[in-house]
Design a protein around this motif. Structure first.
Motif, PDB file in Angstrom:
ATOM      1  N   PHE A   1      31.298  16.119   0.927  1.00  0.00           N
ATOM      2  CA  PHE A   1      30.537  17.108   2.039  1.00  0.00           C
ATOM      3  C   PHE A   1      31.969  16.842   3.139  1.00  0.00           C
ATOM      4  N   ASN A   2      32.854  17.676   3.741  1.00  0.00           N
ATOM      5  CA  ASN A   2      33.023  17.743   4.756  1.00  0.00           C
ATOM      6  C   ASN A   2      32.642  18.651   5.573  1.00  0.00           C
ATOM      7  N   LEU A   3      32.584  17.504   6.673  1.00  0.00           N
ATOM      8  CA  LEU A   3      32.826  18.722   8.651  1.00  0.00           C
ATOM      9  C   LEU A   3      33.722  18.774   9.361  1.00  0.00           C
ATOM     10  N   SER A   4      33.868  20.204   9.732  1.00  0.00           N
ATOM     11  CA  SER A   4      35.071  20.246  10.605  1.00  0.00           C
ATOM     12  C   SER A   4      34.819  21.613  11.593  1.00  0.00           C
ATOM     13  N   ILE A   5      35.858  21.434  13.105  1.00  0.00           N
ATOM     14  CA  ILE A   5      36.128  22.293  14.090  1.00  0.00           C
ATOM     15  C   ILE A   5      37.142  23.207  13.775  1.00  0.00           C
ATOM     16  N   THR A   6      36.889  24.867  13.911  1.00  0.00           N
ATOM     17  CA  THR A   6      38.397  25.093  13.778  1.00  0.00           C
ATOM     18  C   THR A   6      38.891  25.666  14.615  1.00  0.00           C
ATOM     19  N   ASN A   7      39.643  25.915  15.278  1.00  0.00           N
ATOM     20  CA  ASN A   7      40.032  26.824  16.724  1.00  0.00           C
ATOM     21  C   ASN A   7      41.037  28.098  15.521  1.00  0.00           C
ATOM     22  N   TYR A   8      41.101  29.281  16.388  1.00  0.00           N
ATOM     23  CA  TYR A   8      41.855  30.136  16.153  1.00  0.00           C
ATOM     24  C   TYR A   8      42.294  30.247  16.947  1.00  0.00           C
ATOM     25  N   GLU A   9      43.664  31.515  17.859  1.00  0.00           N
ATOM     26  CA  GLU A   9      44.041  31.813  18.906  1.00  0.00           C
ATOM     27  C   GLU A   9      43.586  33.668  18.684  1.00  0.00           C
ATOM     28  N   PRO A  10      43.711  34.054  20.526  1.00  0.00           N
ATOM     29  CA  PRO A  10      44.041  35.320  20.274  1.00  0.00           C
ATOM     30  C   PRO A  10      44.093  36.027  19.491  1.00  0.00           C
TER      31      PRO A  10
ATOM     32  N   GLY B   1      20.651  31.935  13.949  1.00  0.00           N
ATOM     33  CA  GLY B   1      19.531  31.266  13.712  1.00  0.00           C
ATOM     34  C   GLY B   1      18.606  31.360  12.859  1.00  0.00           C
ATOM     35  N   TYR B   2      19.560  31.889  11.698  1.00  0.00           N
ATOM     36  CA  TYR B   2      18.576  32.065   9.924  1.00  0.00           C
ATOM     37  C   TYR B   2      18.187  30.569   9.739  1.00  0.00           C
ATOM     38  N   PHE B   3      19.594  29.908  10.065  1.00  0.00           N
ATOM     39  CA  PHE B   3      18.372  28.475   9.043  1.00  0.00           C
ATOM     40  C   PHE B   3      18.873  27.172  10.884  1.00  0.00           C
ATOM     41  N   PRO B   4      17.323  26.713  11.236  1.00  0.00           N
ATOM     42  CA  PRO B   4      17.962  25.783  12.207  1.00  0.00           C
ATOM     43  C   PRO B   4      18.449  24.237  11.608  1.00  0.00           C
ATOM     44  N   SER B   5      18.388  23.934  10.350  1.00  0.00           N
ATOM     45  CA  SER B   5      18.947  22.754   9.856  1.00  0.00           C
ATOM     46  C   SER B   5      19.870  23.258  10.226  1.00  0.00           C
ATOM     47  N   LEU B   6      20.896  23.747  10.158  1.00  0.00           N
ATOM     48  CA  LEU B   6      22.339  23.609  10.470  1.00  0.00           C
ATOM     49  C   LEU B   6      22.522  23.758  12.073  1.00  0.00           C
ATOM     50  N   TYR B   7      22.472  24.643  12.510  1.00  0.00           N
ATOM     51  CA  TYR B   7      22.477  24.609  13.651  1.00  0.00           C
ATOM     52  C   TYR B   7      22.321  22.630  14.497  1.00  0.00           C
ATOM     53  N   LYS B   8      20.995  22.695  14.380  1.00  0.00           N
ATOM     54  CA  LYS B   8      20.630  21.092  14.450  1.00  0.00           C
ATOM     55  C   LYS B   8      21.962  19.863  13.722  1.00  0.00           C
ATOM     56  N   LEU B   9      22.507  20.209  12.880  1.00  0.00           N
ATOM     57  CA  LEU B   9      24.389  20.375  11.850  1.00  0.00           C
ATOM     58  C   LEU B   9      25.067  20.392  13.288  1.00  0.00           C
ATOM     59  N   LEU B  10      25.269  20.997  13.805  1.00  0.00           N
ATOM     60  CA  LEU B  10      26.271  21.375  14.548  1.00  0.00           C
ATOM     61  C   LEU B  10      25.775  20.402  16.114  1.00  0.00           C
TER      62      LEU B  10
ATOM     63  N   PHE C   1      27.001  16.591  14.972  1.00  0.00           N
ATOM     64  CA  PHE C   1      28.441  16.689  14.931  1.00  0.00           C
ATOM     65  C   PHE C   1      29.471  16.591  15.699  1.00  0.00           C
ATOM     66  N   ARG C   2      28.913  17.560  17.164  1.00  0.00           N
ATOM     67  CA  ARG C   2      29.650  17.123  17.864  1.00  0.00           C
ATOM     68  C   ARG C   2      28.671  16.938  18.931  1.00  0.00           C
ATOM     69  N   GLN C   3      27.992  15.826  19.389  1.00  0.00           N
ATOM     70  CA  GLN C   3      27.490  15.423  19.818  1.00  0.00           C
ATOM     71  C   GLN C   3      27.660  14.098  19.377  1.00  0.00           C
ATOM     72  N   ASP C   4      26.063  13.123  19.420  1.00  0.00           N
ATOM     73  CA  ASP C   4      26.837  11.291  18.563  1.00  0.00           C
ATOM     74  C   ASP C   4      26.144  11.920  17.236  1.00  0.00           C
ATOM     75  N   TYR C   5      27.322  12.092  16.252  1.00  0.00           N
ATOM     76  CA  TYR C   5      27.391  12.440  15.200  1.00  0.00           C
ATOM     77  C   TYR C   5      26.487  11.054  14.095  1.00  0.00           C
ATOM     78  N   HIS C   6      25.545  11.142  13.428  1.00  0.00           N
ATOM     79  CA  HIS C   6      24.863  10.430  12.469  1.00  0.00           C
ATOM     80  C   HIS C   6      24.821  10.858  11.259  1.00  0.00           C
ATOM     81  N   GLU C   7      25.669  10.250  11.113  1.00  0.00           N
ATOM     82  CA  GLU C   7      25.331  10.440   8.915  1.00  0.00           C
ATOM     83  C   GLU C   7      24.383  10.617   8.171  1.00  0.00           C
TER      84      GLU C   7
END
Length: 269
Positions: A23-32, A120-129, A132-138
């Motif tokens: 798997f790859n996890l990433s955060i991408t940003n887009y301009e206005p 909110g449909y899949f709580p596990s995915l928000y926990k994953l987020l 990933f953003r804080q103390d990442y543990h694989e």
């Protein structure tokens, strides 16, 4: 021109990324007002919009408004384009590499069509987020991904009593001076890590990581109340990486720092 994006490629600005063989996890940003031209990805992926708004336009001219918190699943080769609004946007992406399924020893499949899930449909995915953003543990990240996969495949692996689940609980509750990885735990009880993670979650309602942290913090709280050990000693006895990690974890659960907790409980009323 139709763009073909290879593994790990997105048209936004890459703010953070991590990956392994599956798997790859990433955060991408887009301009206005970014206009993301028509494209497709070689790999299937999930995308959670965390900030901003955009319009998704599919290959058949079907448009969908996307708001923060919504989860989109895009299958491999799904053609789409996007138009971001005034504030741009930020997306958290979970890419399934071509041989992602080899991580599991049971048959799991990804959805075959584009799907848009409500916030909110899949709580596990928000926990994953958050992970990933804080103390990442694989290990925790893999648990959260596995949880989503089992949900969309409607598989229940905890169908009968499993004696090894009690062994895992005992390890986590009694061996507090270290953090136990999913792989090491699975090796000790001779169970595949994915089965272990899923069955443990179904039995306890917590992931391995959540249960482990809860046990450590409960013991830390007891030591704060019943001993004069320093915060560093308490942190070490419970296997935290450093004092800052201990303080941050304790405060997140109990809404107060360990030091303030000890002071407040020892004050005369």
């Amino acid at each position: 021109m139709l763009l073909n994006l290879k593994e790990g490629e997105y048209l936004g600005q890459d703010l953070k990324s991590r990956g392994n063989g599956f798997f790859n996890l990433s955060i991408t940003n887009y301009e206005p007002h970014d206009e993301v031209s028509k494209h497709y990805h070689d790999n299937s992926y999930l995308s959670i919009l965390t900030k901003g708004k955009y319009t998704e336009k599919a290959n058949h001219n079907v448009s969908a408004a996307v708001i923060p918190g919504e989860i989109l699943f895009r299958p491999a080769s799904y053609v789409h384009e996007n138009l971001f609004e005034d504030n741009g946007g930020t997306c958290f992406n979970i890419e399934f590499k071509s041989e992602w399924f080899r991580y599991f020893d049971t048959k799991l499949a990804l959805p075959t069509n584009f799907t848009q899930y409500k916030p909110g449909y899949f709580p596990s995915l928000y926990k994953l987020l958050i992970n990933f953003r804080q103390d990442y543990h694989e290990d925790s990240a893999m648990e959260f991904i596995a949880d989503w996969l089992f949900q969309v495949n409607e598989k229940n692996v905890y169908t009968k009593p499993q004696p090894w689940l009690e062994n895992v609980s005992r390890i986590l509750e009694n061996e507090l001076d270290e953090f136990h990885s999913l792989q090491i735990l699975a090796g000790r009880v001779f169970v595949h890590p994915v089965y272990l993670a899923r069955a443990f979650k179904e039995k306890t309602g917590l992931t391995i990581g959540e249960y482990q942290l809860k046990a450590k913090l409960a013991n830390a709280l007891s030591l704060l109340l019943n001993t004069n050990l320093s915060l560093s000693d308490i942190s070490g006895k419970n296997g935290f990486f450093d004092d800052a990690h201990f303080v941050r974890s304790f405060k997140k659960i109990y809404k107060i720092s360990p030091h303030q907790f000890r002071l407040s409980t020892r004050k005369l009323i």
